[in-house]
Design an enzyme around this catalytic site. Sequence first.
Site, PDB file in Angstrom:
ATOM      1  N   HIS A   1       0.857  -1.179   0.000  1.00  0.00           N
ATOM      2  CA  HIS A   1       0.000   0.000   0.000  1.00  0.00           C
ATOM      3  C   HIS A   1       0.896   1.233   0.000  1.00  0.00           C
ATOM      4  CE1 HIS A   1      -4.005  -1.686   0.236  1.00  0.00           C
ATOM      5  NE2 HIS A   1      -3.622  -2.516   1.186  1.00  0.00           N
TER       6      HIS A   1
ATOM      7  N   ASP B   1       0.489   6.568  -4.096  1.00  0.00           N
ATOM      8  CA  ASP B   1      -0.691   6.175  -4.864  1.00  0.00           C
ATOM      9  C   ASP B   1      -1.038   7.206  -5.934  1.00  0.00           C
ATOM     10  OD1 ASP B   1      -0.998   3.888  -3.379  1.00  0.00           O
ATOM     11  OD2 ASP B   1      -2.798   4.528  -2.321  1.00  0.00           O
TER      12      ASP B   1
END
Length: 393
Positions: free
Chosen positions: A138, A168
């Site tokens: 992540h 991200d």
Amino acid sequence: MSLPLEGVKVLDLSRYLPGPFCTQILADFGAEVVKVEDPRGGDLGRSLTPLINGQSARFYTVNRNKKSITLDLRKPEGKEIFKKLVKDYDVVVDQFRPGVMNKLGVGYEVLQQVNPSLIYCALTGYGLDGPLKDAAGHDLNYLSLSGVTELTGTYQGMPAMSGVQIADIAGGTLYAVIAILLALANRQKTGRGQLCDVAMMDGAISLLAYTLGEWSGWGQLPERGNDVLTGGYVCYNVYETADNKYVSLGAVEGKFWEEFCTKMDRKDYIAIQWDKEKQLEVINDIRMLMKQKKRDEWVKFFASSDICFTPVLTLAEMSRHPHVLARDMIYKLENVRGSGQEVVLPGIAVKLSETPGQVVLEFPELGEHNREILMAAGYTETEIKSFKENNII
């Protein structure tokens, strides 16, 4: 007025944040984006808390102006439908781990045979090769391995987690958009599509450009919270005010620093702006001074000064700021699903004079466009009904 990506058709297999945000940007500028979702619940981002009448508030922030079809790619019929769609589409965005689409039989090599002009963007954590390519991750993991987390935080404190998903979005979303646009530009010249390998960790490392220069120039590793742009210098820092709020000072250039010192009646600090040994002493003095007024009093005090001085705003304050409103950077979706609640959405950051993007506040229900898209691909009502009965869509 036509939009720059009108006519570009995108099949979006991505979920959560990085890929959906990428395709939302494409949709804002005219691309037709079709979310290809699992019939058993769709994009997992639909169910992320907080929920508003059963659907994630976060879903609305990255999925405007799209269509949705459901398709089970594990079934032979689902694979064939997907291949048939690919023949008429320009871009596929895939956010699965490397190899997943190959195992399903619809990876890039297969789809490239179906449509040689296809642009296939694989947006992954660690890329399509390398020893970590199959690892789960992540945003925090990509930032930690890239060295960003180690540099984030206060002096002699623990590494801090960012308040936004840097890897991200900056490392994944934006580079995916760039990759797709570059591939589209190349296809105009050659007629050929290509594979875009976008890794969020790669993108995070690229954001360290200036930091790598500092490391190289100083000959030593940057120290968390103690370097020029991370809190180690008085002229570039965050200060607490009398009302327990904060202000930020970015007076790096000499003229800004001189004006700040003059205004604060600290002219003797002008000459020691870059004296490392004096920084802690001067920072502590400025901290004490800043606590003598409230945040907004300081903003008013420096209103006529050109010194890179700004308040630290909350999200609520930001969304009401006159400049943010003037730039159309915040939209509000009201009465979501009849709930009486609103969702605050980001505007379009890229401003084009001739072909500006358009915010279309329409959001697809799961599988809402199955019939429309499948009929456009040549399937009959009977076939679509059969697909539904057999849980293929």
